[in-house]
Design a protein around this motif. Structure first.
Motif, PDB file in Angstrom:
ATOM      1  N   LEU A 126       3.090  -2.568   7.877  1.00  0.00           N
ATOM      2  CA  LEU A 126       2.246  -1.460   8.298  1.00  0.00           C
ATOM      3  C   LEU A 126       1.545  -1.791   9.615  1.00  0.00           C
ATOM      4  N   LYS A 127       1.073  -3.022   9.737  1.00  0.00           N
ATOM      5  CA  LYS A 127       0.426  -3.438  10.989  1.00  0.00           C
ATOM      6  C   LYS A 127       1.414  -3.416  12.149  1.00  0.00           C
ATOM      7  N   TYR A 152       4.965   6.810   1.203  1.00  0.00           N
ATOM      8  CA  TYR A 152       5.739   5.608   1.487  1.00  0.00           C
ATOM      9  C   TYR A 152       5.052   4.388   0.896  1.00  0.00           C
ATOM     10  N   TYR A 153       5.855   3.475   0.412  1.00  0.00           N
ATOM     11  CA  TYR A 153       5.408   2.203  -0.163  1.00  0.00           C
ATOM     12  C   TYR A 153       5.772   1.126   0.836  1.00  0.00           C
ATOM     13  N   VAL A 154       4.761   0.460   1.385  1.00  0.00           N
ATOM     14  CA  VAL A 154       5.010  -0.455   2.495  1.00  0.00           C
ATOM     15  C   VAL A 154       4.078  -1.660   2.397  1.00  0.00           C
ATOM     16  N   THR A 211       9.446   2.324   1.983  1.00  0.00           N
ATOM     17  CA  THR A 211      10.316   3.049   1.072  1.00  0.00           C
ATOM     18  C   THR A 211       9.645   4.342   0.643  1.00  0.00           C
ATOM     19  N   CYS A 212      10.355   5.443   0.757  1.00  0.00           N
ATOM     20  CA  CYS A 212       9.808   6.734   0.340  1.00  0.00           C
ATOM     21  C   CYS A 212       9.795   6.785  -1.191  1.00  0.00           C
ATOM     22  N   PHE A 213       8.603   6.916  -1.767  1.00  0.00           N
ATOM     23  CA  PHE A 213       8.459   6.971  -3.215  1.00  0.00           C
ATOM     24  C   PHE A 213       8.527   8.394  -3.742  1.00  0.00           C
ATOM     25  N   GLY A 214       8.202   9.357  -2.903  1.00  0.00           N
ATOM     26  CA  GLY A 214       8.231  10.736  -3.345  1.00  0.00           C
ATOM     27  C   GLY A 214       7.587  11.638  -2.324  1.00  0.00           C
ATOM     28  N   VAL A 246       0.841  -1.187   0.000  1.00  0.00           N
ATOM     29  CA  VAL A 246       0.000   0.000   0.000  1.00  0.00           C
ATOM     30  C   VAL A 246       0.884   1.247   0.000  1.00  0.00           C
ATOM     31  N   PHE A 247       0.253   2.374  -0.319  1.00  0.00           N
ATOM     32  CA  PHE A 247       0.902   3.674  -0.236  1.00  0.00           C
ATOM     33  C   PHE A 247       0.310   4.415   0.955  1.00  0.00           C
ATOM     34  N   ARG A 248       1.179   4.995   1.767  1.00  0.00           N
ATOM     35  CA  ARG A 248       0.741   5.758   2.924  1.00  0.00           C
ATOM     36  C   ARG A 248       1.480   7.089   2.950  1.00  0.00           C
TER      37      ARG A 248
END
Length: 180
Positions: free
Chosen positions: A52-53, A45-47, A68-71, A36-38
């Motif tokens: 995430l839980k 972030y892509y996690v 991972t920071c996507f942008g 997911v993206f958060r």
């Protein structure tokens, strides 16, 4: 970490689809689990859902990042990809540019790609299409935007720009003080 709003999700997916097209679905539904993206402090972030839980057990005031920071979103509301997304996007890239060894260093210093440094380009690349830039050894070097279509590149002057620089792996060294 909060969920992205519908508007921000749309902006993120539009930017990703500029580089990997319909393969955005493959980023979400992966064989090793659901991802997911958060959003946290205007960074995306892509996690994995599993991580995430686990991250939800950390108090929000002690939380820095997860995944991972996507942008990030700029102050004007535009989404900018970070170079940390390169390893996730490169396998799914639809349009690619390969650089000659003599042009790699110039690209890694933040310069645009000239026709003289172009090794190969994916067929049917359109003008202003998002591309992933590779070395001739298939090592992903960064992101760019095609300044010319494939057909225009064949007849271009050797000093003509064929790819506008967006981000590259040399950014880690050039801006190590301002990454966080």
């Amino acid at each position: 970490m909060k969920r992205l709003s519908d508007e921000r999700t749309k902006l993120v997916f539009e930017k990703l689809s500029k580089f990997i097209g319909t393969n955005v679905k493959l980023l979400i539904d992966r064989p090793d689990g659901q991802y997911v993206f958060r959003e946290h402090k205007d960074r995306i972030y892509y996690v994995s859902e599993k991580n995430l839980k686990l991250g939800e057990t950390i108090a929000p005031d002690h939380f820095v990042s997860i995944g991972t920071c996507f942008g990030k979103f700029t102050k004007t509301g535009r989404f900018m990809l970070h170079i940390t997304a390169l390893n996730y996007l490169a396998p799914y890239a639809q349009f690619k540019i390969w650089l000659k060894p003599s042009a790699e260093q110039q690209f890694l210093y933040g310069h645009n790609v000239n026709k003289a440094g172009l090794g190969r380009i994916t067929e049917s690349t359109q003008k202003y299409q998002g591309v992933i830039v590779f070395s001739m050894n298939d090592l992903p070097l960064g992101f760019g935007v095609a300044a010319r279509s494939t057909a225009e590149c064949k007849h271009a002057d050797p000093l003509a720009t064929v790819c506008f620089h967006q981000a590259d792996i040399g950014e880690y060294i050039r801006s190590e003080d301002t990454l966080l």
